[in-house]
Design a protein around this motif. Structure first.
Motif, short mmCIF file in Angstrom:
data_model
loop_
_atom_site.label_atom_id
_atom_site.label_comp_id
_atom_site.label_asym_id
_atom_site.label_seq_id
_atom_site.Cartn_x
_atom_site.Cartn_y
_atom_site.Cartn_z
N TYR A 58 -0.98 70.87 -6.29
CA TYR A 58 -1.29 72.15 -6.93
C TYR A 58 -0.12 72.53 -7.81
CZ TYR A 58 -4.77 72.45 -3.25
OH TYR A 58 -5.81 72.18 -2.41
N ARG A 59 -0.39 72.84 -9.08
CA ARG A 59 0.68 73.27 -9.99
C ARG A 59 0.81 74.79 -10.00
NH1 ARG A 59 1.36 70.48 -15.61
NH2 ARG A 59 3.13 71.84 -15.45
N GLU A 60 -0.28 75.51 -9.91
CA GLU A 60 -0.24 76.97 -10.02
C GLU A 60 -1.05 77.61 -8.89
OE1 GLU A 60 1.18 78.75 -12.77
OE2 GLU A 60 1.89 76.94 -13.74
N GLY A 61 -1.13 76.97 -7.77
CA GLY A 61 -1.95 77.46 -6.66
C GLY A 61 -1.21 78.41 -5.75
N TRP A 62 -0.69 79.50 -6.31
CA TRP A 62 0.16 80.43 -5.56
C TRP A 62 -0.52 80.97 -4.31
CZ3 TRP A 62 4.29 78.90 -7.46
CH2 TRP A 62 4.48 78.76 -8.83
N LEU A 63 -1.81 81.21 -4.37
CA LEU A 63 -2.51 81.81 -3.23
C LEU A 63 -3.24 80.77 -2.39
CD1 LEU A 63 -3.77 85.09 -4.93
CD2 LEU A 63 -1.70 84.71 -3.59
N GLN A 64 -2.99 79.50 -2.67
CA GLN A 64 -3.60 78.43 -1.88
C GLN A 64 -3.18 78.59 -0.42
OE1 GLN A 64 -5.79 76.24 -3.11
NE2 GLN A 64 -6.06 75.44 -1.07
N PRO A 65 -4.13 78.70 0.50
CA PRO A 65 -3.76 78.93 1.91
C PRO A 65 -3.14 77.71 2.56
CG PRO A 65 -6.14 78.70 1.68
CD PRO A 65 -5.57 78.67 0.30
N LEU A 66 -2.29 77.98 3.54
CA LEU A 66 -1.66 76.94 4.33
C LEU A 66 -2.11 77.08 5.78
CD1 LEU A 66 2.00 77.22 3.01
CD2 LEU A 66 0.29 75.53 2.36
N ALA A 67 -2.46 75.98 6.38
CA ALA A 67 -2.77 75.97 7.81
C ALA A 67 -1.46 75.77 8.57
CB ALA A 67 -3.75 74.83 8.12
N PRO A 68 -1.41 76.18 9.82
CA PRO A 68 -0.18 76.00 10.60
C PRO A 68 0.28 74.54 10.69
CG PRO A 68 -1.67 77.47 11.75
CD PRO A 68 -2.43 76.91 10.57
#
Length: 81
Positions: A58-68
């Motif tokens: 992702y280059r601009e995926g600032w709000l891309q969620p992260l799993a634990p």
């Protein structure tokens, strides 16, 4: 916590650590927390980095969620044309 692999020229800014763990809900929070924990990374992050989450870049995926249990690679942004 997400496992973050620090790649290439970014590694010296983490004291040579190639892997750290960060608790964050999304990429924006992850980058902010990395910048707080490793101030030398802040200029690199501001210049631009690419983030790979579980194999997708992702280059601009600032709000891309992260799993634990996400595996994140932090890469210097490639320049070129």
């Amino acid at each position: 916590m997400a496992k973050v692999v620090i790649w290439g020229s970014l590694k010296p800014h983490t004291g040579g650590k190639s892997e750290v763990t960060v608790e964050a809900r999304n990429v924006q929070e992850l980058l902010a927390r990395l910048g707080e924990a490793y101030p030398g990374l802040q200029p690199q992050i501001k210049r631009g980095v690419s983030v790979s989450i579980d194999g997708l870049i992702y280059r601009e995926g600032w709000l891309q969620p992260l799993a634990p249990d996400s595996e994140v690679f932090l890469l210097p942004r490639m320049q070129g044309g």
